[in-house]
Design an enzyme around this catalytic site. Structure first.
Site, PDB file in Angstrom:
ATOM      1  N   LYS A 111       0.833  -1.212   0.000  1.00  8.27           N
ATOM      2  CA  LYS A 111       0.000   0.000   0.000  1.00  8.27           C
ATOM      3  C   LYS A 111       0.867   1.261   0.000  1.00  8.27           C
ATOM      4  CE  LYS A 111      -4.323  -1.396  -0.010  1.00  8.27           C
ATOM      5  NZ  LYS A 111      -4.194  -2.774  -0.387  1.00  8.27           N
ATOM      6  N   LYS A 194      -5.115 -15.361 -14.531  1.00 11.52           N
ATOM      7  CA  LYS A 194      -6.484 -15.647 -14.125  1.00 11.52           C
ATOM      8  C   LYS A 194      -7.415 -14.458 -14.330  1.00 11.52           C
ATOM      9  CE  LYS A 194      -6.100 -14.509  -9.277  1.00 11.52           C
ATOM     10  NZ  LYS A 194      -6.335 -14.911  -7.908  1.00 11.52           N
ATOM     11  N   LYS A 197     -10.608  -8.342 -12.153  1.00 14.31           N
ATOM     12  CA  LYS A 197     -11.020  -7.046 -12.724  1.00 14.31           C
ATOM     13  C   LYS A 197      -9.857  -6.061 -12.793  1.00 14.31           C
ATOM     14  CE  LYS A 197     -13.198  -5.578  -8.445  1.00 14.31           C
ATOM     15  NZ  LYS A 197     -13.497  -6.925  -7.954  1.00 14.31           N
TER      16      LYS A 197
END
Ligand code: TRP
Length: 331
Positions: A111, A194, A197
């Protein structure tokens, strides 16, 4: 009966990868364990969503899970922020979570790299909140993927530390739960990796996608120039289309195109057309249920209320007992 807890990230819509991964497992688990599924809206505040967006995504996620067959009578499905006991347990667990170990957490470091302009304390203590979610129901099993293993390890650490400090055996050690070989990995449409989104526009087929959108996405899927020898090994992009076909098409259809591929007669245009139609057939009932449920606010409110009540029984008991263990008692 063993207890299962799973937090659902309240971001975006469900795609076929989510359905054949986590959700199909949830559908099975809900009848075999005492299950708590919740929408992690407290967690989502680390990115400061607009209030309307927060509200809309929570509703969308709830509706889509219900449309998939999560049964509010079998499992307890609730919204995290409806359970303020989670916030209290989080506060209490924060006292025994060390800043050093939180700073070393991989997801926190990630992050910092991704958005260094918003490194809030909520991000640092994200694993403590997740631990509180799990410990509040004294869960034994948590169905999570590889990316959450470290968080789960920290949950065990915090639970065990609490037990040690107060010399109790209160929190069980929650373990990661997956159905192993039964898990089907659903590839995306971009030829590698895979379905997800975050992998780019068009890579994922969402349960709520209209037939037109599905057709467009599938027709744009990556392939190659076609086989040059009989019975050739399929390149990844083509293999991926076959994998997708295996989950939405009939075995006869898969066998037909397999044969066509092996005899070098395959026409990817035809294959994609068939795959798109079979995906449309598969997703249509989901899309229709999503549309119907979205309009039914009375039902949604009922589900949310009932979920919160059921979850409260468990969370109140835990917080009461934890308070006593810590020494908050009546005089
Ligand atoms: N961190 C999880 C994720 O990103 C979501 C989550 C929050 C969770 N609390 C949880 C998962 C408790 C399992 C149990 O996917």
């Amino acid at each position: 009966m063993e207890t299962v807890v799973s937090g659902i990230r309240s971001t975006g819509n469900l795609h076929l990868g989510n359905y054949f991964g986590a959700i199909k497992n949830f559908l099975k688990m809900q009848h075999e364990y005492r299950c708590f599924f919740f929408i992690a809206d407290y967690h989502s505040l680390t990115t400061h969503p607009h209030p309307k967006d927060l509200h809309d995504t929570v509703k969308q996620v709830l509706v889509e899970y219900l449309a998939c067959g999560i049964d509010p009578e079998a499992a307890t499905i609730y919204i995290q922020s409806d359970l303020p006991e989670t916030a209290e347990l989080y506060l209490l667990m924060n006292m025994n979570a060390y800043v050093g170990e939180l700073e070393r957490c991989t997801s926190f470091k990630e992050k910092i790299r991704q958005h260094s302009d918003n490194i809030n304390a909520g991000l640092l203590t994200y694993p403590v909140l997740m631990a509180a979610d799990i410990l509040i129901h004294r869960a034994n099993k948590v169905p999570v993927g590889k990316d959450q293993e470290q968080h789960l390890e920290m949950t065990r650490q915090f639970g065990n530390r609490f037990n040690r400090i107060y010399e109790v055996e209160y929190f069980p050690e929650p373990v990661a739960f997956n159905f192993g070989t039964e898990l089907v990995k659903i590839p995306g449409l971009d030829g590698n990796g895979k379905m997800g989104k975050s992998e780019g526009e068009g890579n994922a087929v969402f349960l709520a996608d209209t037939p037109e959108i599905i057709r467009k996405k599938v027709m744009k899927a990556v392939t190659d120039a076609g086989p040059t020898e009989p019975n050739q090994k399929k390149p990844e992009a083509v293999e991926n289309l076959f994998t997708l076909m295996k989950v939405v098409s009939s075995p006869e259809t898969v066998a037909f195109f397999d044969e066509q591929y092996n005899s070098m007669k395959v026409r990817y245009g035809d294959l994609k057309k068939q795959l798109a139609e079979d995906m449309v057939t598969f997703t249509t009932p989901f899309r229709e249920r999503i549309t119907d449920l979205s309009k039914n606010n009375d039902y949604i409110n009922k589900v949310v209320k009932q979920g919160a009540e059921k979850a409260h029984e468990s969370s109140r008991k835990t917080v009461k007992e934890v308070r006593e263990i810590i020494g908050f008692k009546a005089f």
